[in-house]
Design a protein around this motif. Structure first.
Motif, PDB file in Angstrom:
ATOM      1  N   SER A 112      -5.619   3.732  -0.821  1.00 34.92           N
ATOM      2  CA  SER A 112      -5.274   4.179   0.545  1.00 34.92           C
ATOM      3  C   SER A 112      -6.347   5.067   1.176  1.00 34.92           C
ATOM      4  CB  SER A 112      -3.898   4.866   0.587  1.00 34.92           C
ATOM      5  OG  SER A 112      -3.848   5.989  -0.254  1.00 34.92           O
ATOM      6  N   ILE A 113      -7.578   4.585   1.135  1.00 36.77           N
ATOM      7  CA  ILE A 113      -8.686   5.437   1.594  1.00 36.77           C
ATOM      8  C   ILE A 113      -8.614   5.784   3.076  1.00 36.77           C
ATOM      9  CG2 ILE A 113     -10.523   5.206  -0.131  1.00 36.77           C
ATOM     10  CD1 ILE A 113     -11.573   2.842   1.465  1.00 36.77           C
ATOM     11  N   CYS A 114      -8.129   4.871   3.915  1.00 42.52           N
ATOM     12  CA  CYS A 114      -8.057   5.211   5.347  1.00 42.52           C
ATOM     13  C   CYS A 114      -7.044   6.326   5.573  1.00 42.52           C
ATOM     14  CB  CYS A 114      -7.701   3.978   6.175  1.00 42.52           C
ATOM     15  SG  CYS A 114      -8.957   2.700   6.064  1.00 42.52           S
TER      16      CYS A 114
ATOM     17  N   CYS B 229      -6.674  -0.244  -2.615  1.00 46.55           N
ATOM     18  CA  CYS B 229      -7.829   0.453  -2.036  1.00 46.55           C
ATOM     19  C   CYS B 229      -7.730   1.955  -2.239  1.00 46.55           C
ATOM     20  CB  CYS B 229      -7.917   0.160  -0.545  1.00 46.55           C
ATOM     21  SG  CYS B 229      -6.544   0.896   0.347  1.00 46.55           S
TER      22      CYS B 229
ATOM     23  N   CYS C 280      -3.592   2.714   8.177  1.00 51.00           N
ATOM     24  CA  CYS C 280      -4.063   1.485   7.536  1.00 51.00           C
ATOM     25  C   CYS C 280      -4.005   0.363   8.572  1.00 51.00           C
ATOM     26  CB  CYS C 280      -3.165   1.140   6.349  1.00 51.00           C
ATOM     27  SG  CYS C 280      -3.508  -0.511   5.694  1.00 51.00           S
ATOM     28  N   THR C 281      -5.101  -0.416   8.660  1.00 53.83           N
ATOM     29  CA  THR C 281      -5.133  -1.534   9.602  1.00 53.83           C
ATOM     30  C   THR C 281      -5.107  -2.889   8.885  1.00 53.83           C
ATOM     31  OG1 THR C 281      -7.536  -1.269   9.731  1.00 53.83           O
ATOM     32  CG2 THR C 281      -6.246  -0.271  11.491  1.00 53.83           C
ATOM     33  N   GLY C 282      -4.878  -2.855   7.572  1.00 55.50           N
ATOM     34  CA  GLY C 282      -4.526  -4.089   6.879  1.00 55.50           C
ATOM     35  C   GLY C 282      -5.642  -4.921   6.298  1.00 55.50           C
ATOM     36  N   CYS C 283      -6.786  -4.308   5.944  1.00 60.57           N
ATOM     37  CA  CYS C 283      -7.906  -5.148   5.498  1.00 60.57           C
ATOM     38  C   CYS C 283      -7.653  -5.854   4.180  1.00 60.57           C
ATOM     39  CB  CYS C 283      -9.203  -4.343   5.435  1.00 60.57           C
ATOM     40  SG  CYS C 283      -9.382  -3.304   3.986  1.00 60.57           S
ATOM     41  N   MET C 284      -6.728  -5.332   3.360  1.00 66.92           N
ATOM     42  CA  MET C 284      -6.479  -5.972   2.049  1.00 66.92           C
ATOM     43  C   MET C 284      -5.584  -7.203   2.186  1.00 66.92           C
ATOM     44  SD  MET C 284      -7.989  -4.330  -0.580  1.00 66.92           S
ATOM     45  CE  MET C 284      -6.959  -4.436  -2.031  1.00 66.92           C
TER      46      MET C 284
ATOM     47  N   LEU D   7       0.816  -1.208   0.000  1.00 65.58           N
ATOM     48  CA  LEU D   7       0.000   0.000   0.000  1.00 65.58           C
ATOM     49  C   LEU D   7       0.857   1.268   0.000  1.00 65.58           C
ATOM     50  CD1 LEU D   7      -2.969   1.084   0.305  1.00 65.58           C
ATOM     51  CD2 LEU D   7      -2.456   1.287   2.718  1.00 65.58           C
TER      52      LEU D   7
ATOM     53  N   THR E 174       0.738  -4.288   3.857  1.00 69.41           N
ATOM     54  CA  THR E 174      -0.605  -4.498   3.290  1.00 69.41           C
ATOM     55  C   THR E 174      -0.585  -4.363   1.772  1.00 69.41           C
ATOM     56  OG1 THR E 174      -1.529  -3.576   5.309  1.00 69.41           O
ATOM     57  CG2 THR E 174      -2.996  -3.642   3.415  1.00 69.41           C
TER      58      THR E 174
END
Ligand code: SF4
Ligand code: SF4
Lengths: 321, 64
Positions: free
Chosen positions: A249-251, A247, A258-262, A198, A243
């Motif tokens: 980097s929307i967060c 995305c 980033c908390t790693g959802c991908m 990311l 990550t």
């Protein structure tokens, strides 16, 4: 030629993945034009018996979101596997266990105890808990068996492709649907998202020092977060370097780490371990004591590094006594 | 015992549901049960998480 048949199904999920499909906006009309949706409980009235009546392999593809945490979800995904040529694990929960996977820090007994007996909002004077079978009027009413352990989709059935994210980004969904319709899919088992970190697509990457050294990890409430500077450089636990990108980097764009959802890139098996090692590598530590102080200062490490990935990790679940 | 009708799943809504309807010998509804065959346990696993994570965690109770 008849249109390819497509199914959508959900297991332990929140409905956000279905929203991501709706977020295609008018694009959803192109999808509906190109395929025949034959199962999608949130939107269309098909029953389990309709799926059971399908020929094996009748659906070209079925997108399954949600983690697998009870017997009904297992039965349904096993049926869908048989009826579908391709299975795509859709979203963090089916990919890695997702947020419902944090339940692997507990077991059935403690979850039932909390939910049905001790939670402040409960009103259950008889202390009723769900039963798999209940006899009433000479017949049996059934509920699924709730498991101790949350599983990822590929821990239960064979999975062909993965669409990561909580929820998957719209452009990746469009890309996946297009690839399926045009028959241009990568090798089986691929995650249908860019295979890079990311940080590589983050607008703040220029401000991330090459030799970043962190003396202490900060929590968002402890600092005024600068809106331009790399969040990790500000001491926040931003997991962008561990990550997968995709995305936009929307967060981080919303000034949140980033908390790693991908999930991880293709070279990594265990997201949480990778994220922890990425943070350890920027800790300004000269000896074990420093490491303990800096890394030990991170609150809730398992929830922070495996927020979306505990069932998929080597940890998998809390050890049972 | 009369007929036992099962509506599974309930569709066109967010969430999982199933309805059991039990008819008596005259064909009238004797009992009807609305069942929610799904539980994730947020009430339990939200405990111990960082406070700043809770907006992200609890928003996954329902993502609609
Ligand atoms: S650590 Fe976070 S803020 Fe910094 S460049 Fe990577 S994704 Fe962006
Ligand atoms: S920034 Fe991180 S947590 Fe946020 S959507 Fe992207 S991958 Fe997921």
């Amino acid at each position: 030629m008849s249109k390819p048949k497509v199914g959508f199904y959900w297991c332990a999920s929140c409905g956000g993945c279905e929203e991501a499909v709706v977020d295609l906006n008018e694009g959803v009309l192109d999808v509906v034009e190109a395929v025949d949706i034959v199962f999608w409980p949130v939107a269309l009235d098909f029953k389990r018996s309709d799926v059971e009546a399908m020929e094996d392999g009748e659906m070209a593809v079925c997108f399954i979101n949600g983690a697998i945490r009870n017997s009904e979800q297992k039965e349904m995904v096993e049926i869908l596997r048989k009826k579908s040529g391709l299975i795509v694990a859709f979203g963090s929960c089916s990919h890695m266990g997702g947020i419902p996977g944090l339940a692997n820090l507990h077991d059935k007994e403690s979850i039932f105890n909390r939910v049905y007996h001790t939670v402040p909002t409960i009103d259950n004077p008889d202390g009723t808990i769900p039963q798999v079978e209940t006899s009433v009027c000479g017949t049996t009413v059934e509920l699924p068996e709730f498991w101790d352990t949350v599983r990822t989709l590929n821990q239960v059935i064979d999975v062909d492709y993965y669409l990561p994210g909580c929820a998957p980004p719209v452009n990746l969904i469009v890309g996946a649907v297009t690839a399926i319709l045009e028959g241009k899919l990568p090798e089986k088992g691929a995650v249908l998202a860019p295979d890079k970190a990311l940080c590589d697509e983050c607008d703040r990457r220029e401000s991330k020092p090459e030799n970043l050294c962190i003396d202490e990890f900060k929590r968002p409430y402890q600092i005024i977060i600068d809106e331009e500077e790399c969040l990790l450089a500000q001491g926040l636990l931003c997991l962008g370097s561990a990550t997968r990108a995709g995305c936009d980097s929307i967060c981080v764009k919303g000034n949140m780490p980033c908390t790693g959802c991908m999930g991880p890139t293709s070279r990594v098996n265990d997201f949480g371990a990778k994220a922890l090692s990425a943070m350890a590598s920027v800790a300004n530590a000269n000896d074990e004591k420093d490491v303990k102080r800096i890394i030990g200062g991170i609150a809730d490490p398992v929830g922070s590094f495996n927020k979306y990935s505990l069932p998929a990790s080597y940890l998998h679940r809390k050890v049972r006594k | 015992m009369g007929k036992h009708i099962i509506v599974d799943p309930i569709t066109r809504l967010e969430g999982h549901g199933k309805i059991d309807i039990i008819l008596n010998d005259d064909g009238n509804v004797d009992r009807a049960y609305f069942q929610v065959p799904e539980l994730r346990g947020f009430e339990q696993f939200a405990i111990g998480r960082r406070a700043e994570d809770l907006p992200q965690i609890t928003s996954r109770i329902c993502g609609v």
